[in-house]
Design a protein around this motif. Structure first.
Motif, PDB file in Angstrom:
ATOM      1  N   VAL A 167      12.168   4.765 -12.967  1.00 15.12           N
ATOM      2  CA  VAL A 167      11.124   5.725 -12.625  1.00 15.12           C
ATOM      3  C   VAL A 167      10.805   5.513 -11.144  1.00 15.12           C
ATOM      4  O   VAL A 167      10.812   4.387 -10.661  1.00 15.12           O
ATOM      5  CB  VAL A 167       9.869   5.565 -13.516  1.00 15.12           C
ATOM      6  N   VAL A 168      10.564   6.584 -10.427  1.00 19.27           N
ATOM      7  CA  VAL A 168      10.249   6.496  -9.005  1.00 19.27           C
ATOM      8  C   VAL A 168       8.741   6.398  -8.835  1.00 19.27           C
ATOM      9  O   VAL A 168       7.994   7.210  -9.370  1.00 19.27           O
ATOM     10  CB  VAL A 168      10.794   7.729  -8.238  1.00 19.27           C
ATOM     11  N   ILE A 169       8.305   5.401  -8.078  1.00 20.94           N
ATOM     12  CA  ILE A 169       6.879   5.291  -7.738  1.00 20.94           C
ATOM     13  C   ILE A 169       6.679   6.158  -6.502  1.00 20.94           C
ATOM     14  O   ILE A 169       7.330   5.948  -5.476  1.00 20.94           O
ATOM     15  CB  ILE A 169       6.487   3.829  -7.463  1.00 20.94           C
ATOM     16  N   PRO A 170       5.795   7.149  -6.585  1.00 27.44           N
ATOM     17  CA  PRO A 170       5.617   8.083  -5.476  1.00 27.44           C
ATOM     18  C   PRO A 170       5.264   7.393  -4.153  1.00 27.44           C
ATOM     19  O   PRO A 170       4.585   6.364  -4.132  1.00 27.44           O
ATOM     20  CB  PRO A 170       4.463   8.983  -5.939  1.00 27.44           C
ATOM     21  N   LYS A 171       5.742   7.983  -3.076  1.00 28.74           N
ATOM     22  CA  LYS A 171       5.560   7.430  -1.737  1.00 28.74           C
ATOM     23  C   LYS A 171       4.084   7.204  -1.407  1.00 28.74           C
ATOM     24  O   LYS A 171       3.720   6.199  -0.805  1.00 28.74           O
ATOM     25  CB  LYS A 171       6.194   8.366  -0.706  1.00 28.74           C
ATOM     26  N   GLU A 172       3.220   8.141  -1.809  1.00 32.62           N
ATOM     27  CA  GLU A 172       1.795   8.019  -1.516  1.00 32.62           C
ATOM     28  C   GLU A 172       1.217   6.756  -2.155  1.00 32.62           C
ATOM     29  O   GLU A 172       0.404   6.064  -1.547  1.00 32.62           O
ATOM     30  CB  GLU A 172       1.005   9.239  -2.033  1.00 32.62           C
ATOM     31  N   ILE A 173       1.622   6.476  -3.379  1.00 37.96           N
ATOM     32  CA  ILE A 173       1.132   5.285  -4.077  1.00 37.96           C
ATOM     33  C   ILE A 173       1.718   4.033  -3.437  1.00 37.96           C
ATOM     34  O   ILE A 173       1.011   3.050  -3.221  1.00 37.96           O
ATOM     35  CB  ILE A 173       1.464   5.358  -5.583  1.00 37.96           C
ATOM     36  N   ARG A 174       3.019   4.057  -3.099  1.00 38.91           N
ATOM     37  CA  ARG A 174       3.629   2.892  -2.445  1.00 38.91           C
ATOM     38  C   ARG A 174       2.940   2.597  -1.120  1.00 38.91           C
ATOM     39  O   ARG A 174       2.679   1.434  -0.788  1.00 38.91           O
ATOM     40  CB  ARG A 174       5.130   3.119  -2.224  1.00 38.91           C
ATOM     41  N   ARG A 175       2.620   3.627  -0.355  1.00 39.78           N
ATOM     42  CA  ARG A 175       1.964   3.436   0.939  1.00 39.78           C
ATOM     43  C   ARG A 175       0.550   2.876   0.744  1.00 39.78           C
ATOM     44  O   ARG A 175       0.162   1.913   1.390  1.00 39.78           O
ATOM     45  CB  ARG A 175       1.903   4.745   1.718  1.00 39.78           C
ATOM     46  N   THR A 176      -0.211   3.458  -0.165  1.00 38.86           N
ATOM     47  CA  THR A 176      -1.573   3.019  -0.431  1.00 38.86           C
ATOM     48  C   THR A 176      -1.614   1.573  -0.932  1.00 38.86           C
ATOM     49  O   THR A 176      -2.466   0.788  -0.521  1.00 38.86           O
ATOM     50  CB  THR A 176      -2.247   3.929  -1.480  1.00 38.86           C
ATOM     51  N   MET A 177      -0.690   1.223  -1.789  1.00 43.33           N
ATOM     52  CA  MET A 177      -0.671  -0.112  -2.386  1.00 43.33           C
ATOM     53  C   MET A 177       0.177  -1.097  -1.582  1.00 43.33           C
ATOM     54  O   MET A 177       0.355  -2.239  -1.999  1.00 43.33           O
ATOM     55  CB  MET A 177      -0.132  -0.032  -3.825  1.00 43.33           C
TER      56      MET A 177
END
Length: 179
Positions: free
Chosen positions: A16-26
């Motif tokens: 499953v791909v973790i969305p870029k926005e979530i990766r950046r925020t976290m």
């Protein structure tokens, strides 16, 4: 837990791909390890793995010993947050995020030592205390955190003893993580 409104499908290989926005925020970067948990409610939870958090008790003891030997406050970080402190208020530093300046020091894999008391490096976001030096913690070839010695009594430059202690603490914690 916060709902994001983002839905992803699992592919035929179970990914499953973790969305870029979530990766950046976290602050999840390529290659970062993630722990996977399940709850009784059927939730699957991903959490960034911190090797230093596994040895948090040891990190706290190292911070206390280094504080006593160096005569200045000590803060130990994993890649993202403060994990142990000694000589400063735990409330002030507890769970603070790593500053971009400290991220650069960790990425460089080289220690930082303050040379100009007017140019201060703040290692934790939201805390107005400068570091006199920081040493990355490296285990199994990966940067896993940093040890920072903080200013005290107006002293803005690390002594040779403090530099040696900082390096020793980072090496010791790196070896502890390797097991």
């Amino acid at each position: 837990m916060k709902a994001t409104g983002i839905v992803r499908r699992i592919d035929d290989l179970g990914r499953v791909v973790i969305p870029k926005e979530i990766r950046r925020t976290m602050r999840i970067r390529e290659g970062d390890p993630l722990e996977i948990y399940t709850s009784n409610d059927g939730e699957v939870i991903f959490r960034k793995y911190s090797a230093i958090s596994e040895i948090c008790e040891n990190a706290g003891q190292v911070a206390e010993i280094m504080h006593k030997l160096a005569g200045c406050p000590v803060v130990i970080f994993d890649r993202d947050h403060v994990v142990a402190v000694s000589g400063v208020s735990k409330k002030e530093f507890n769970e603070r995020r790593v500053s971009p300046a400290l991220e650069e020091v960790m990425e460089s894999r080289k220690p930082y030592y303050a040379v100009d008391p007017l140019r201060k490096m703040m290692p934790a976001e939201g805390v107005d205390k400068a570091a006199i030096g920081c040493s990355p913690i490296i285990s199994s070839g990966d940067v896993t955190g940093a040890v920072a010695f903080m200013e005290s009594d107006g002293s803005g430059v690390a002594t040779e003893l403090q530099k040696s202690l900082m390096s020793a603490a980072a090496l010791f914690l790196g070896k502890q993580i390797e097991g």
